[in-house]
Design a protein around this motif. Structure first.
Motif, PDB file in Angstrom:
ATOM      1  N   VAL A  53       1.429  -1.353  -0.109  1.00 49.19           N
ATOM      2  CA  VAL A  53       0.248   0.384   0.275  1.00 49.19           C
ATOM      3  C   VAL A  53       0.738   0.980  -0.302  1.00 49.19           C
ATOM      4  CG1 VAL A  53      -0.587  -0.172   2.275  1.00 49.19           C
ATOM      5  CG2 VAL A  53      -1.499   1.559   1.436  1.00 49.19           C
ATOM      6  N   THR A  54       0.222   1.999  -0.950  1.00 46.92           N
ATOM      7  CA  THR A  54       1.633   3.712  -1.071  1.00 46.92           C
ATOM      8  C   THR A  54       0.711   4.557   0.388  1.00 46.92           C
ATOM      9  OG1 THR A  54       1.412   3.063  -3.064  1.00 46.92           O
ATOM     10  CG2 THR A  54       2.259   5.096  -2.313  1.00 46.92           C
ATOM     11  N   VAL A  55       1.395   4.802   1.525  1.00 45.15           N
ATOM     12  CA  VAL A  55       1.908   5.909   2.316  1.00 45.15           C
ATOM     13  C   VAL A  55       2.084   6.981   1.811  1.00 45.15           C
ATOM     14  CG1 VAL A  55       1.858   5.808   4.630  1.00 45.15           C
ATOM     15  CG2 VAL A  55       1.769   3.603   3.346  1.00 45.15           C
ATOM     16  N   GLU A  56       1.390   8.500   2.042  1.00 42.66           N
ATOM     17  CA  GLU A  56       1.641   9.488   1.965  1.00 42.66           C
ATOM     18  C   GLU A  56       1.035  10.734   2.993  1.00 42.66           C
ATOM     19  OE1 GLU A  56      -0.559  11.228  -1.637  1.00 42.66           O
ATOM     20  OE2 GLU A  56      -0.149   9.709  -3.063  1.00 42.66           O
ATOM     21  N   GLY A  57       1.551  11.218   2.841  1.00 43.69           N
ATOM     22  CA  GLY A  57       2.032  12.204   4.738  1.00 43.69           C
ATOM     23  C   GLY A  57       2.419  13.681   4.208  1.00 43.69           C
ATOM     24  N   ALA A  58       1.730  14.426   5.281  1.00 45.71           N
ATOM     25  CA  ALA A  58       2.150  15.970   5.005  1.00 45.71           C
ATOM     26  C   ALA A  58       1.794  16.419   6.124  1.00 45.71           C
ATOM     27  CB  ALA A  58       0.466  16.741   4.026  1.00 45.71           C
ATOM     28  N   GLY A  59       2.035  17.965   6.837  1.00 46.56           N
ATOM     29  CA  GLY A  59       2.006  18.517   7.736  1.00 46.56           C
ATOM     30  C   GLY A  59       3.138  17.537   8.792  1.00 46.56           C
ATOM     31  N   TRP A  60       4.079  17.371   8.210  1.00 45.66           N
ATOM     32  CA  TRP A  60       5.489  16.552   9.092  1.00 45.66           C
ATOM     33  C   TRP A  60       6.412  17.189   8.906  1.00 45.66           C
ATOM     34  CZ3 TRP A  60       4.454  12.242  12.290  1.00 45.66           C
ATOM     35  CH2 TRP A  60       3.325  11.988  11.734  1.00 45.66           C
ATOM     36  N   ARG A  61       7.270  18.053  10.228  1.00 38.72           N
ATOM     37  CA  ARG A  61       8.391  18.274  10.286  1.00 38.72           C
ATOM     38  C   ARG A  61       9.303  18.323   9.012  1.00 38.72           C
ATOM     39  NH1 ARG A  61       9.063  16.201  15.225  1.00 38.72           N
ATOM     40  NH2 ARG A  61      11.164  15.543  14.709  1.00 38.72           N
ATOM     41  N   PRO A  62      10.342  19.322   8.729  1.00 42.68           N
ATOM     42  CA  PRO A  62      11.282  18.912   6.789  1.00 42.68           C
ATOM     43  C   PRO A  62      12.349  17.913   7.302  1.00 42.68           C
ATOM     44  CG  PRO A  62      10.706  21.195   7.036  1.00 42.68           C
ATOM     45  CD  PRO A  62      10.577  20.782   8.059  1.00 42.68           C
ATOM     46  N   ASP A  63      12.527  17.042   6.612  1.00 42.88           N
ATOM     47  CA  ASP A  63      14.419  16.026   6.775  1.00 42.88           C
ATOM     48  C   ASP A  63      14.095  16.011   8.106  1.00 42.88           C
ATOM     49  OD1 ASP A  63      15.046  17.371   4.397  1.00 42.88           O
ATOM     50  OD2 ASP A  63      15.811  19.187   5.255  1.00 42.88           O
ATOM     51  N   THR A  64      12.712  14.727   8.868  1.00 44.47           N
ATOM     52  CA  THR A  64      12.392  13.908   9.544  1.00 44.47           C
ATOM     53  C   THR A  64      12.035  12.571   9.308  1.00 44.47           C
ATOM     54  OG1 THR A  64      11.442  15.839  10.526  1.00 44.47           O
ATOM     55  CG2 THR A  64      11.420  13.736  11.486  1.00 44.47           C
TER      56      THR A  64
END
Length: 387
Positions: A53-64
């Motif tokens: 399954v493809t997991v997409e995320g947003a709103g996280w800290r950059p370069d984490t």
């Protein structure tokens, strides 16, 4: 001319207004996403074991750095009830967010050790803690309702946790490091908490913590607080950066990093072992060689002693007697042959002054005598009858 200029000015004005509205919309959207916190979306809500399954995320800290897991006995909003021990840790995947705090990566589907309901759990590995869960169904995996949570007293950590104790000399040689986790909790519920059971977990790197239950003896009344000390022990030879977590019920109350030094005594021991053992083997080999050399000398000496004894024994044996004829012949053979006489008058001969007397000549018939001294042969001469 003026109409054209007015039209161009109006168009530029409307363009500026549109750009401003677009920037305001994007800014408000980013602010809303930041306020909502990190989020996770899946390409499909159900898949079987062996799929992905493809997991997409947003709103996280950059370069984490993030860790993605399929966990059982969990629901969005309630977190992972059984902790990371309820997740398929072996099939987890790590991913790093981009400059905008977003990511996209495929996650293999595996059956977690606990029954569903299941979620895709995404959490930060380093830095400030953040996590997000999304409902996911593992096809063919059993489903059971979540365990009921106890109501009544609730504990909350009031102060920062700290460690007590220090490492001893044995820890420098690989003994298990141990500390005491000290913290103060308060009962914020409406019922007293009697003999609470805490769970202390230790994790190293990206691995899931290993939980161990420890019970504290005592009762905490509503609105009261108490200081608690729980022992924490790592495995033998452990070193590096560890994270100690404290959990009560299904809620993690506190986390404390723990840096453990390397047991250099073990390294020194192995170095000495690699140096001493070959030296000891060499010394033992030299002793064995020295022990074998005298043994060879003894054997040679014993051989010589045996030959000496044989000669003595042969000397003691009786000698055989031979007949007289054989003895005489043997003596003739052994006697040296007489040297031929030298001529008289030769220089350097002491016998040149005297004339040797031959057995078949008498003094009167000596060939070397003067002529006047010669005499006629006597009647008894054996050569008389031959003349």
């Amino acid at each position: 001319m003026r109409n054209r200029r007015d039209r161009r000015g109006r168009h530029a004005l409307w363009g500026c207004v549109v750009l401003a509205l677009l920037g305001f919309a994007l800014g408000s959207q980013a602010t809303a996403s930041a306020a909502d916190g990190p989020s996770v979306k899946l390409s499909k809500s159900q898949a079987g074991k062996g799929g992905s399954v493809t997991v997409e995320g947003a709103g996280w800290r950059p370069d984490t750095l993030l860790m993605m897991l399929v966990c059982g006995q969990s629901e969005p909003g309630k977190g992972v009830v059984g902790g990371t021990n309820s997740c398929a840790n072996a099939e987890g995947r790590a991913v790093t967010t981009d400059k905008k705090g977003a990511f996209s990566k495929k996650l293999p589907v595996a059956e977690p050790p606990k029954p569903c309901p299941c979620v895709v759990h995404v959490a930060t590995v380093t830095g400030e803690k953040a996590q997000a869960d999304t409902a996911f169904k593992v096809a063919g995996h059993p489903v059971k309702p979540l365990p009921e949570q106890a109501t009544g007293g609730k504990l909350s950590v009031l102060t920062d946790t700290r460690f007590e104790g220090s490492s001893g000399v044995l820890t420098w040689f690989g003994a298990p490091p141990s500390r005491k986790l000290v913290f103060t909790v308060g009962n914020v519920g409406s019922a007293p908490v009697k003999n609470p059971v805490f769970q202390v977990g230790t994790s190293h790197g990206v691995f899931a913590p290993q939980w161990e239950e420890q019970q504290w003896r005592g009762t905490i009344a509503p609105g009261k607080k108490a200081q608690i000390k729980l022992p924490v022990e790592l495995s033998a030879g452990a070193h590096g950066d560890y994270l100690v977590s404290l959990k009560f019920g299904e809620k993690v109350l506190a986390e404390r990093p723990w840096g453990v030094g390397r047991p250099w005594g073990v390294t020194v021991f192995w170095i000495l072992l690699c140096v001493v053992v070959p030296g000891a083997v060499f010394r033992i080999g030299m002793v064995v060689v020295d022990r074998l050399r005298p043994h060879r000398r003894r054997t040679s000496r014993s051989g010589r002693h045996r030959t000496g004894r044989l000669s003595e024994l042969t000397g003691r044996l009786p000698k055989l007697r031979l007949p007289q004829g054989a003895v005489a012949a043997d003596q003739r053979v052994r006697e040296p042959r007489p040297r031929p006489p030298k001529e008289p008058g030769s220089s350097g001969d002491p016998a040149s002054a005297s004339t040797p007397a031959l057995p078949w000549f008498t003094p009167d018939t000596d060939p070397g005598a003067p002529a006047g001294q010669l005499s006629a042969p006597s009647d008894n001469s054996p050569t008389k009858g031959n003349t």
